[in-house]
Design an enzyme around this catalytic site. Structure first.
Site, mmCIF file in Angstrom:
data_model
loop_
_atom_site.group_PDB
_atom_site.id
_atom_site.type_symbol
_atom_site.label_atom_id
_atom_site.label_comp_id
_atom_site.label_asym_id
_atom_site.label_seq_id
_atom_site.Cartn_x
_atom_site.Cartn_y
_atom_site.Cartn_z
ATOM 1 N N HIS A 96 43.042 48.576 80.258
ATOM 2 C CA HIS A 96 42.993 47.877 78.974
ATOM 3 C C HIS A 96 43.988 48.569 78.045
ATOM 4 O O HIS A 96 43.747 49.692 77.607
ATOM 5 C CB HIS A 96 41.568 47.925 78.402
ATOM 6 N N GLU A 100 43.465 50.622 74.754
ATOM 7 C CA GLU A 100 42.644 51.840 74.803
ATOM 8 C C GLU A 100 43.548 53.045 75.047
ATOM 9 O O GLU A 100 43.532 53.692 76.096
ATOM 10 C CB GLU A 100 41.561 51.673 75.884
ATOM 11 N N HIS A 122 38.772 54.778 80.005
ATOM 12 C CA HIS A 122 38.733 53.690 79.024
ATOM 13 C C HIS A 122 38.351 54.179 77.627
ATOM 14 O O HIS A 122 37.984 55.338 77.433
ATOM 15 C CB HIS A 122 37.683 52.654 79.449
ATOM 16 N N GLU A 180 34.175 56.279 79.229
ATOM 17 C CA GLU A 180 34.408 55.593 77.956
ATOM 18 C C GLU A 180 34.481 56.626 76.833
ATOM 19 O O GLU A 180 33.583 57.453 76.680
ATOM 20 C CB GLU A 180 33.273 54.603 77.659
HETATM 21 ZN ZN ZN Z 1 38.326 49.336 78.720
#
Ligand code: ZN
Length: 374
Positions: free
Chosen positions: A166, A169, A259, A335
């Site tokens: 992504h 990010e 992420h 994350e």
């Molecule tokens: Zn992500």
């Protein structure tokens, strides 16, 4: 007064710039998909002017829980700080700031530029412990690069770490930069042991097209790469197709997918506990890995995270879930917050590039723990 965004990762729509106290902006969608949240723009000729910027469509963002979020800003593009007067009200994000200089950059999070990405690869190439390999090309013809540390051998375990599926990010690539700086340090004893026991395959940016375009979640063809792992489309998602194939060739004994999370103010793992191939033995090895990271970094925690069932039918199309199921190895999505770590807040910077880098370095302790088995 002027706003510009025609540069690397620039993204914003300007609706009305006439009144400094009522600057109307809109979050721009990814180039080929309806995700919006990332912004990055330059504002000029407003030194000493009290600005009130209103992001009119903040409620239509991919992750509209803006509570606790603070905009980042920089004058020199190196030192980024948070703007305390950021608030979410009536579906709009309002940022109030009086720039001290004529030129100021505002962004959703500290950008990680394509030039810095290329510099990172060049720096890694010069290390005696690493080599850079091109695995293929993106939809728009950019290189998909992998940093390989250590040579394959019968006693060395293949470890895979990928980041920025992504593209918005950016903390994910800051994390990789910090991890690589420690991993390629000749004097670091943890790094030495990791290099001795593993061959590491590290992809610092899975989605350079999306990164340059200022996309939040998708590549140039509008694909969410972290939903492509079950059966990647070689034309629309070549980024996943080539990395996945290289991984099938090398094998995988540990996988980390890096992420950022837009909403939760914590660092946490999303594990593969829900995939069919997850066993009690895998759970035990995963727990050892998680405990090692807890010991290595107080920025990491295990109390807050995603609820079970979050990914539903899509589960096995996510990288870390597909890898766990296919290879039967410890496989985790990390994350990091866009906001701050609520357990260890930083009023000036919130969660930042520097903190992402330190976490990347700390992760090596957990990697070593995993390689030592038990
Ligand atoms: Zn992500």
């Amino acid at each position: 007064m002027k706003i510009s965004h025609n540069f690397d990762a620039g993204a914003i729509e300007v609706v009305d710039l006439a009144d400094p106290q009522d600057i109307r902006l809109r979050l721009r969608a990814d180039n080929a998909a309806d995700f919006r949240q990332w912004f990055h723009f330059r504002l000029q000729d407003a030194a000493g002017v009290a600005l009130r910027m209103v992001f009119e469509n903040a409620a239509q963002a991919a992750y509209p829980d803006w509570n606790g979020y603070r905009c980042v800003a920089s004058y020199d593009r190196r030192n980024w700080f948070r703007i305390a007067a950021t608030r979410y009200e009536d579906g709009r994000l309002v940022v109030e700031h009086t720039p001290e200089r004529n030129s100021v950059y505002y962004a959703y999070f500290e950008p990680y530029s394509h030039e810095r990405h290329l510099d990172l690869l060049g720096w890694a190439e010069m290390s005696p412990f690493a080599q850079v390999r091109s695995l293929g090309s993106t939809v728009e013809g950019r290189d998909i690069d992998m940093v390989m540390v250590g040579r394959p051998g019968p006693t060395r375990q293949p470890v895979w770490i990928i980041a920025r599926q992504h593209p918005g990010e950016t903390m994910a690539e800051w994390f990789v930069e910090g991890l690589l700086e420690r991993l390629l340090d000749a004097a670091d004893p943890v790094a030495r042991k990791v290099r001795e026991h593993a061959v590491l395959h590290i992809v610092p940016n899975m989605n350079p097209d999306g990164a340059i375009r200022g996309n939040l979640r998708t590549n140039a063809a509008g694909r969410n790469l972290n939903r492509e792992w079950r059966d990647p489309d070689p034309l629309a998602a070549p980024e996943v197709a080539v990395v996945r194939q290289t991984m099938m060739d090398s094998g995988c004994a540990l996988f980390l997918d890096i992420h950022g999370d837009e909403e939760m103010p914590y660092v946490f793992f999303s594990s593969a506990a829900e995939v069919p191939a997850f066993t009690a033995e895998l759970a035990r090895r995963q727990a050892l890995f998680v405990d090692a990271l807890l010991a290595a970094s107080p920025d990491f925690q295990t109390e807050h995270g995603y609820l079970p069932g979050r990914f539903g039918e899509e589960l096995l199309s996510l990288a870390s879930k597909w890898v766990a199921n296919h290879f039967g190895c410890v496989s985790l999505t990390l994350e990091m917050p866009f906001k701050d770590n609520a357990n260890l807040p930083d009023g000036q910077c919130g969660w930042s590039a520097a903190r992402s880098k330190r976490l990347g370095g700390a992760m090596l302790n957990a990697v070593l723990r995993h390689l030592q088995g038990g």
